[in-house]
Structure formats: C-alpha cells, structure tokens
Design a protein around this motif. Sequence first.
Motif, mmCIF file in Angstrom:
data_model
loop_
_atom_site.group_PDB
_atom_site.id
_atom_site.type_symbol
_atom_site.label_atom_id
_atom_site.label_comp_id
_atom_site.label_asym_id
_atom_site.label_seq_id
_atom_site.Cartn_x
_atom_site.Cartn_y
_atom_site.Cartn_z
ATOM 1 N N LYS A 210 32.817 48.572 47.081
ATOM 2 C CA LYS A 210 32.345 48.132 45.763
ATOM 3 C C LYS A 210 33.196 48.709 44.637
ATOM 4 O O LYS A 210 33.407 48.052 43.609
ATOM 5 C CB LYS A 210 30.881 48.519 45.579
ATOM 6 N N ARG A 212 36.411 49.260 44.818
ATOM 7 C CA ARG A 212 37.653 48.503 44.835
ATOM 8 C C ARG A 212 37.490 47.084 44.286
ATOM 9 O O ARG A 212 38.464 46.496 43.789
ATOM 10 C CB ARG A 212 38.189 48.401 46.272
ATOM 11 N N LEU A 213 36.279 46.528 44.403
ATOM 12 C CA LEU A 213 36.084 45.119 44.070
ATOM 13 C C LEU A 213 35.066 44.927 42.941
ATOM 14 O O LEU A 213 35.450 44.595 41.824
ATOM 15 C CB LEU A 213 35.680 44.357 45.329
ATOM 16 N N ASN A 214 33.779 45.151 43.190
ATOM 17 C CA ASN A 214 32.770 44.876 42.166
ATOM 18 C C ASN A 214 32.981 45.693 40.903
ATOM 19 O O ASN A 214 32.887 45.181 39.776
ATOM 20 C CB ASN A 214 31.368 45.150 42.715
ATOM 21 N N LYS A 216 35.721 47.226 39.902
ATOM 22 C CA LYS A 216 36.990 46.874 39.255
ATOM 23 C C LYS A 216 36.862 45.550 38.504
ATOM 24 O O LYS A 216 37.432 45.386 37.413
ATOM 25 C CB LYS A 216 38.108 46.809 40.292
ATOM 26 N N TYR A 273 38.184 37.754 45.849
ATOM 27 C CA TYR A 273 36.859 38.243 45.463
ATOM 28 C C TYR A 273 35.775 37.325 46.024
ATOM 29 O O TYR A 273 34.708 37.799 46.449
ATOM 30 C CB TYR A 273 36.754 38.320 43.940
ATOM 31 N N TRP A 276 35.233 38.265 49.558
ATOM 32 C CA TRP A 276 34.476 39.517 49.612
ATOM 33 C C TRP A 276 32.992 39.262 49.399
ATOM 34 O O TRP A 276 32.146 39.829 50.095
ATOM 35 C CB TRP A 276 35.015 40.497 48.574
ATOM 36 N N ALA A 310 40.703 43.579 48.665
ATOM 37 C CA ALA A 310 40.738 44.385 47.441
ATOM 38 C C ALA A 310 42.157 44.474 46.890
ATOM 39 O O ALA A 310 42.372 44.419 45.667
ATOM 40 C CB ALA A 310 40.186 45.779 47.717
ATOM 41 N N PHE A 313 43.050 41.187 45.258
ATOM 42 C CA PHE A 313 42.371 41.097 43.965
ATOM 43 C C PHE A 313 43.081 41.952 42.928
ATOM 44 O O PHE A 313 43.353 41.500 41.808
ATOM 45 C CB PHE A 313 40.915 41.547 44.151
ATOM 46 N N GLU A 314 43.407 43.167 43.285
ATOM 47 C CA GLU A 314 44.084 44.081 42.365
ATOM 48 C C GLU A 314 45.445 43.540 41.939
ATOM 49 O O GLU A 314 45.824 43.622 40.765
ATOM 50 C CB GLU A 314 44.247 45.446 43.014
#
Length: 336
Positions: A210, A212-214, A216, A273, A276, A310, A313-314
């Motif tokens: 979370k 790394r993804l939500n 961020k 995302y 994910w 992740a 996404f980044e």
Amino acid sequence: MTDTPQGALDELATHARRGFPQLLAARDRTEHDLDDLRRRLRGTPCDPASSVVMMGSWGRRERTTGSDDDYLVLVDGERPDDGAPAVEPQVSRLDGLLGMGEAKPGTQGIFGQQVFVGPMVRHIGLEEDGNANLTQRMLLLLESVPVVGREAYRRSLEQVVDGYLAGEAKDYRPPRFLLNDLIRYWRTICVDFAGKARADEQKWGMRNAKLRLNRKLLFAGGLIPVLHCHLHRRDEQRAFLLDALQAPPTDRLAHAFLRHDAIDEGVRALGAYDRWLGLLGDPEMRAHLNGLTRESAAGDPRFREVRRLAKEFEQGLLALLFETNLSPLAREFVLF
C-alpha cells in the motif's frame, strides 16, 4: 482539455487496449455503497455544522472486498466548552450504521472520531500539529467524500484550503505552504511505515504494498493540483484547488497525463495500478500479503509481482513529473 479533472480516468481509459476495468468497477461499487450508506444514515441526528465524511478507499472511489470503513464526524467550528450540549452526530450513534460487512475504522486513533476544523487549521505547522491532526487534515483534502452534511463538509474544506493560501499564494506559483505540508505528510507516511515495521512486522507485506501504490497515488494526486496552481492567479487558486480536490485522485492523475501529452505513460501507470486493485480485491491475495513479513516477502513470487506493478506505476509518475513540461516546475518546487 478542460481545467477540471472530473471524468479524466474514463477519457484516458479509451487510450488503453484493456481499459481500466478494476478501477472503473471499484468506482461504480463505491458510488453504489455511498448511496446505500446515505440511506442508512437518513434520520440520524446531525447539527448544521456537522458532516459525516468517509475517507480512504471511499474517498479515492476504490472500494474492494475487505476495504475499511474509515470515517470522521467533521464539525465546522471549535470544540465546545465543557458542559455544552453534545455535537451531533455523536460517534456512538454511528455504531452499526457504518459497517459494510466486517470492516471497521483503523486502529491508530485517526478515524472514528469527532474532529473540529478550527484546531485542525489553526495548528498547521505548530507544536500542536501532531500526527493525528496532520493526517486528518491531509486526508480531508486528498481523499474524502461526505455522506451527511454536504454543506458543512464544503465549508470545512474551504477553511482548510484558506488556511494554506492566506497570505501565502502568489500569482502563477504553486502555494509553498500547502506544497511543503503535503511533502511533509508523504514523508511522515514513509517514516511511520518504517517505525511500525520495526515495532511489529505483522502485515508487513500489505503495508509495504500500500505504501508503494495506494499511498503514493494519494501523494501524487495531491501534488499535481498544487503544482498546477502555477497556471492561475492567486485569486483563482482557491476555486481551482477546491474543484480539483473534489475529483478522485485517479482522475487528477489521468487529467495530468492527458494535459501534458504523456498518454502512453499514463496508460502504463494507471494500468499497473488497475491490476494492483484487482489483486487487492482478491480475499486470498489480501490474506497472503497480510501474512508476509519482510523476510518472507523477499522471495515470494506474488509479492514480486506487486513490486513490479509498483515500479511500473512509479516510472509513469516520474515520467510525468520529470519528462514533460512539468519538469522545470517539479525540479524547482519539489526537489528543493
């Protein structure tokens, strides 16, 4: 492109071969659940200055199986003196009404509280601006949606934005007070994650995923509108921010990818995302991630897939910030 991000995710999805099925399904699910929640709360006593505000996946419009019911009772004003009548709704009245399944508010003392906007704004950056005050204020700005008391919610949101812009906004410049507090909040999330991991590795895998993804997404979804204030005079920035921050974070990001001619990067970032979110909605996957420690996650193939998403996404976010015409602005205001 219009100046408002509302609906931008749907537009960006038309450029993606597979679209964003998980994100759009989660958005529909959230709207359905919000309607149901409003019916549940109909008739609950509520003062004109109060609102019941959902946060987390509700505010991001990303509800999946197992999402928490993170909420605040937000009061437009100051905490009443001892002996004054209780402000309605009291949190105790909401027990049993906000439960959608077994999900409950988080256990860190942030949610399931009655919060007063006066101290939330007055203490920005001061000694009294503790972790709870900072978090509640930022989540109100970045991922919140009212279910009761829409007008009181709007007034509260306006007070927070005004607290950041008063005496600070400049023509065609991002408001540094808000920008720096947003960056402070992101760094606080990162430090808190590390602190929790040192104290207890339980749920390390889910917390790391979370982050790394939500989390961020939450940060980037706030950063972009703040940077876009450089397109507006100071007397326009308030209205611009209030409009932009009412859109879900995925709309804000999709709008930026479209606006800055980074469609391929946006499709890859939000496509990752989206995948994910599909994993997050799988109860077996959630249980697996919740059971991973730092050590066991290192060689776990399913966690490697999460890390891959992740990273994708980044990379999309980095391309938006540093490989488009946003780059000079990001380098000037974000790096230093």
